[in-house]
Design an enzyme around this catalytic site. Structure first.
Site, PDB file in Angstrom:
ATOM      1  N   HIS A  15      31.867   6.343 -40.232  1.00  0.00           N
ATOM      2  CA  HIS A  15      32.868   6.607 -41.293  1.00  0.00           C
ATOM      3  C   HIS A  15      32.143   7.235 -42.477  1.00  0.00           C
ATOM      4  O   HIS A  15      31.435   6.557 -43.217  1.00  0.00           O
ATOM      5  CB  HIS A  15      33.555   5.309 -41.730  1.00  0.00           C
ATOM      6  CG  HIS A  15      34.631   5.521 -42.765  1.00  0.00           C
ATOM      7  ND1 HIS A  15      35.886   4.976 -42.638  1.00  0.00           N
ATOM      8  CD2 HIS A  15      34.640   6.201 -43.938  1.00  0.00           C
ATOM      9  CE1 HIS A  15      36.620   5.319 -43.681  1.00  0.00           C
ATOM     10  NE2 HIS A  15      35.894   6.059 -44.495  1.00  0.00           N
ATOM     11  N   HIS A  17      32.231  10.481 -45.675  1.00  0.00           N
ATOM     12  CA  HIS A  17      32.847  11.583 -46.431  1.00  0.00           C
ATOM     13  C   HIS A  17      31.760  12.577 -46.807  1.00  0.00           C
ATOM     14  O   HIS A  17      30.816  12.226 -47.515  1.00  0.00           O
ATOM     15  CB  HIS A  17      33.524  11.055 -47.700  1.00  0.00           C
ATOM     16  CG  HIS A  17      34.607  10.071 -47.397  1.00  0.00           C
ATOM     17  ND1 HIS A  17      35.914  10.447 -47.176  1.00  0.00           N
ATOM     18  CD2 HIS A  17      34.570   8.722 -47.231  1.00  0.00           C
ATOM     19  CE1 HIS A  17      36.641   9.366 -46.902  1.00  0.00           C
ATOM     20  NE2 HIS A  17      35.849   8.307 -46.930  1.00  0.00           N
ATOM     21  N   LYS A 101      42.975  10.292 -38.177  1.00  0.00           N
ATOM     22  CA  LYS A 101      42.927   9.323 -39.264  1.00  0.00           C
ATOM     23  C   LYS A 101      44.290   9.178 -39.933  1.00  0.00           C
ATOM     24  O   LYS A 101      44.912  10.176 -40.296  1.00  0.00           O
ATOM     25  CB  LYS A 101      41.896   9.803 -40.303  1.00  0.00           C
ATOM     26  CG  LYS A 101      41.720   8.908 -41.523  1.00  0.00           C
ATOM     27  CD  LYS A 101      40.976   7.639 -41.186  1.00  0.00           C
ATOM     28  CE  LYS A 101      40.961   6.654 -42.348  1.00  0.00           C
ATOM     29  NZ  LYS A 101      39.859   6.830 -43.262  1.00  0.00           N
ATOM     30  N   HIS A 138      42.983   3.725 -42.593  1.00  0.00           N
ATOM     31  CA  HIS A 138      42.758   3.108 -43.892  1.00  0.00           C
ATOM     32  C   HIS A 138      43.825   2.022 -43.981  1.00  0.00           C
ATOM     33  O   HIS A 138      44.998   2.329 -44.220  1.00  0.00           O
ATOM     34  CB  HIS A 138      42.879   4.113 -45.043  1.00  0.00           C
ATOM     35  CG  HIS A 138      42.630   3.465 -46.372  1.00  0.00           C
ATOM     36  ND1 HIS A 138      41.486   3.669 -47.095  1.00  0.00           N
ATOM     37  CD2 HIS A 138      43.368   2.557 -47.065  1.00  0.00           C
ATOM     38  CE1 HIS A 138      41.538   2.919 -48.196  1.00  0.00           C
ATOM     39  NE2 HIS A 138      42.662   2.231 -48.194  1.00  0.00           N
ATOM     40  N   HIS A 176      36.458   0.340 -42.695  1.00  0.00           N
ATOM     41  CA  HIS A 176      35.929  -0.360 -43.872  1.00  0.00           C
ATOM     42  C   HIS A 176      36.634  -1.692 -44.134  1.00  0.00           C
ATOM     43  O   HIS A 176      37.293  -1.864 -45.157  1.00  0.00           O
ATOM     44  CB  HIS A 176      35.924   0.531 -45.121  1.00  0.00           C
ATOM     45  CG  HIS A 176      37.178   1.321 -45.415  1.00  0.00           C
ATOM     46  ND1 HIS A 176      38.444   0.813 -45.287  1.00  0.00           N
ATOM     47  CD2 HIS A 176      37.343   2.586 -45.866  1.00  0.00           C
ATOM     48  CE1 HIS A 176      39.319   1.729 -45.634  1.00  0.00           C
ATOM     49  NE2 HIS A 176      38.673   2.814 -45.986  1.00  0.00           N
ATOM     50  N   ASP A 249      31.205   4.663 -45.140  1.00  0.00           N
ATOM     51  CA  ASP A 249      32.212   5.112 -46.107  1.00  0.00           C
ATOM     52  C   ASP A 249      31.531   5.705 -47.345  1.00  0.00           C
ATOM     53  O   ASP A 249      32.083   5.641 -48.454  1.00  0.00           O
ATOM     54  CB  ASP A 249      33.171   3.974 -46.498  1.00  0.00           C
ATOM     55  CG  ASP A 249      34.389   4.480 -47.265  1.00  0.00           C
ATOM     56  OD1 ASP A 249      34.703   5.677 -47.163  1.00  0.00           O
ATOM     57  OD2 ASP A 249      35.009   3.671 -47.972  1.00  0.00           O
TER      58      ASP A 249
HETATM   59  N1  LIG Z   1      36.580   4.489 -50.001  1.00  0.00           N
HETATM   60  C1  LIG Z   1      36.871   5.052 -51.147  1.00  0.00           C
HETATM   61  O1  LIG Z   1      36.941   4.351 -52.164  1.00  0.00           O
HETATM   62  N2  LIG Z   1      37.081   6.388 -51.261  1.00  0.00           N
HETATM   63  C2  LIG Z   1      37.136   7.354 -50.192  1.00  0.00           C
HETATM   64  C3  LIG Z   1      38.421   7.303 -49.428  1.00  0.00           C
HETATM   65  C4  LIG Z   1      38.540   6.120 -48.477  1.00  0.00           C
HETATM   66  O2  LIG Z   1      37.736   5.968 -47.568  1.00  0.00           O
HETATM   67  O3  LIG Z   1      39.484   5.323 -48.629  1.00  0.00           O
HETATM   68  C5  LIG Z   1      36.937   8.753 -50.787  1.00  0.00           C
HETATM   69  O4  LIG Z   1      37.237   9.737 -50.110  1.00  0.00           O
HETATM   70  O5  LIG Z   1      36.438   8.856 -51.916  1.00  0.00           O
HETATM   71 ZN   LIG Z   2      36.359   6.466 -46.413  1.00  0.00          ZN
HETATM   72 ZN   LIG Z   3      39.683   4.502 -46.723  1.00  0.00          ZN
END
Ligand SMILES: NC(=O)N[C@@H](CC(=O)O)C(=O)O
Ligand SMILES: [Zn+2]
Ligand SMILES: [Zn+2]
Length: 345
Positions: A15, A17, A101, A138, A176, A249
């Site tokens: 997971h 970003h 997702k 999520h 998460h 995450d």
């Molecule tokens: N986890 C977070 O607080 N933020 C994530 C989005 C997500 O995974 O929910 C993001 O893209 O910034």
């Molecule tokens: Zn995330």
């Molecule tokens: Zn998330």
């Protein structure tokens, strides 16, 4: 006497970003330095909703990987109420795409195009089940009248149970997880249901949000929870149970977007991710279980081969940089300027 070392199969991040453009270029090496592959989240602006967009995004990620590093992005599609069953079949046929997702609309960063009403995506979930394409969630309700600390537990009760009952063969990852409720649910559910666990939810409880003052760099969604929940997560992660695997995450936001009157949710953990997981497992007396959690359970669930390469971790303290990048684009990583007990050799 030399420091304790731990040699494990190279891990993956299930997971992550990576963003796009300048931010992608800035952060990619922090993940590629220790993870072979990552499930890349599709919540760009605009979101990655088609196979063509996901394949193009994959190309931009590969182009950003620094020379001498190898990294395989595993792409995902962002489900909207307009996603067609045909797009799901195309996703299954594409070697690039590994999951779809679901963001409840309004639940988190860049979720506005997500799903408002889960009953609207039944036809798509049906096809995902049929072609065996995993659903990533999520898992938080968005109702403003539900306490923010309860939104994960309520999502499980109101939505996840129904999805898993109505689509029993659909592989589902509750992303998460932050509560004992989630851990208990995943353990009771079928073997088609799994969860990722972040390192910040293993390290911190909700006191870290208000430690001597407001701490925007500890703000993420789902929110950090009580200590009892953190302990349940540590127990799950270090249990050796194959339903739990590593998903950082890691979610970079510019420092000034977090230190704001209305700050962004997301913690940037990539610069010290595997080292911090090692710290958690060492503290729990479970270093021998880190490899399963970080390197085996994820690929086994996704039906992908385990990695052949190895990494070595050493019990040797080092300090995480204060800031990554410069100027208005600087990012403050988890544990910025403080020590981590394990380092990557
Ligand atoms: N986890 C977070 O607080 N933020 C994530 C989005 C997500 O995974 O929910 C993001 O893209 O910034
Ligand atoms: Zn995330
Ligand atoms: Zn998330």
């Amino acid at each position: 006497m030399s420091n304790q070392q731990l040699r494990i199969t190279k891990p993956d991040d299930w997971h992550l970003h990576l963003r796009d453009g300048d931010m992608l270029n800035r952060v990619i090496a922090d993940t590629a330095r220790c993870f072979a592959r990552a499930i890349v989240m599709p919540n760009l602006k605009p979101p990655v909703t088609t196979v063509a967009e996901a394949e193009a995004y994959r190309g931009r990620i590969l182009a950003a990987v620094p020379e001498g590093m190898t990294f395989e992005p595993l792409m995902t599609l962002y489900l909207t109420e307009n996603t067609s069953p045909d797009e799901i079949r195309r996703a299954k046929a594409s070697d690039a795409i590994h999951a779809v997702k679901v963001y409840p609309a309004g639940a988190t960063t860049n979720s506005d195009n997500g799903v408002r009403d889960l009953s609207q995506v039944d036809a798509v979930l049906e096809v995902m089940q049929e072609v065996d394409l995993p659903l990533l969630l999520h898992g938080e309700v968005t109702d403003r009248e539900i306490d923010v600390f309860d939104r994960e537990a309520v999502f499980i009760e109101r939505h996840l149970q129904q999805i898993n009952t109505r689509f029993p063969a659909l592989r589902t990852v509750l992303e998460h997880v932050t509560t004992k409720d989630a851990v208990d649910y995943v353990l009771e559910a079928s073997e088609r249901v799994a969860a990722t666990i972040t390192v910040h939810h293993l390290l911190l409880n909700r006191n870290a949000l208000f430690d001597g003052g407001l701490r925007p760099h500890h703000y993420c969604l789902p929110l950090l929870k009580r200590e009892t929940h953190r302990q349940a997560l540590v127990k799950a992660a270090t249990s050796g149970h194959p339903k739990f695997f590593l998903g950082t995450d890691s979610a970079p936001h510019p420092k000034n977007a977090k230190e704001s009157g209305c700050g962004c949710a997301g913690i940037y953990s990539a610069p010290a991710a595997i080292e911090l997981y090692a710290e958690v497992f060492a503290d729990a007396g479970a270093l021998d279980r880190l490899e399963g959690f970080a390197s085996f359970h994820g690929p086994d669930f996704y039906g992908l081969p385990r990695n052949d390469d190895k990494i070595t971790l050493e019990a040797q303290a080092w300090s995480v940089p204060e800031l990554i990048g410069t100027g208005s684009d600087e990012i403050l990583p988890l544990r910025a300027g403080t020590e981590v007990a394990w380092r990557l050799v």
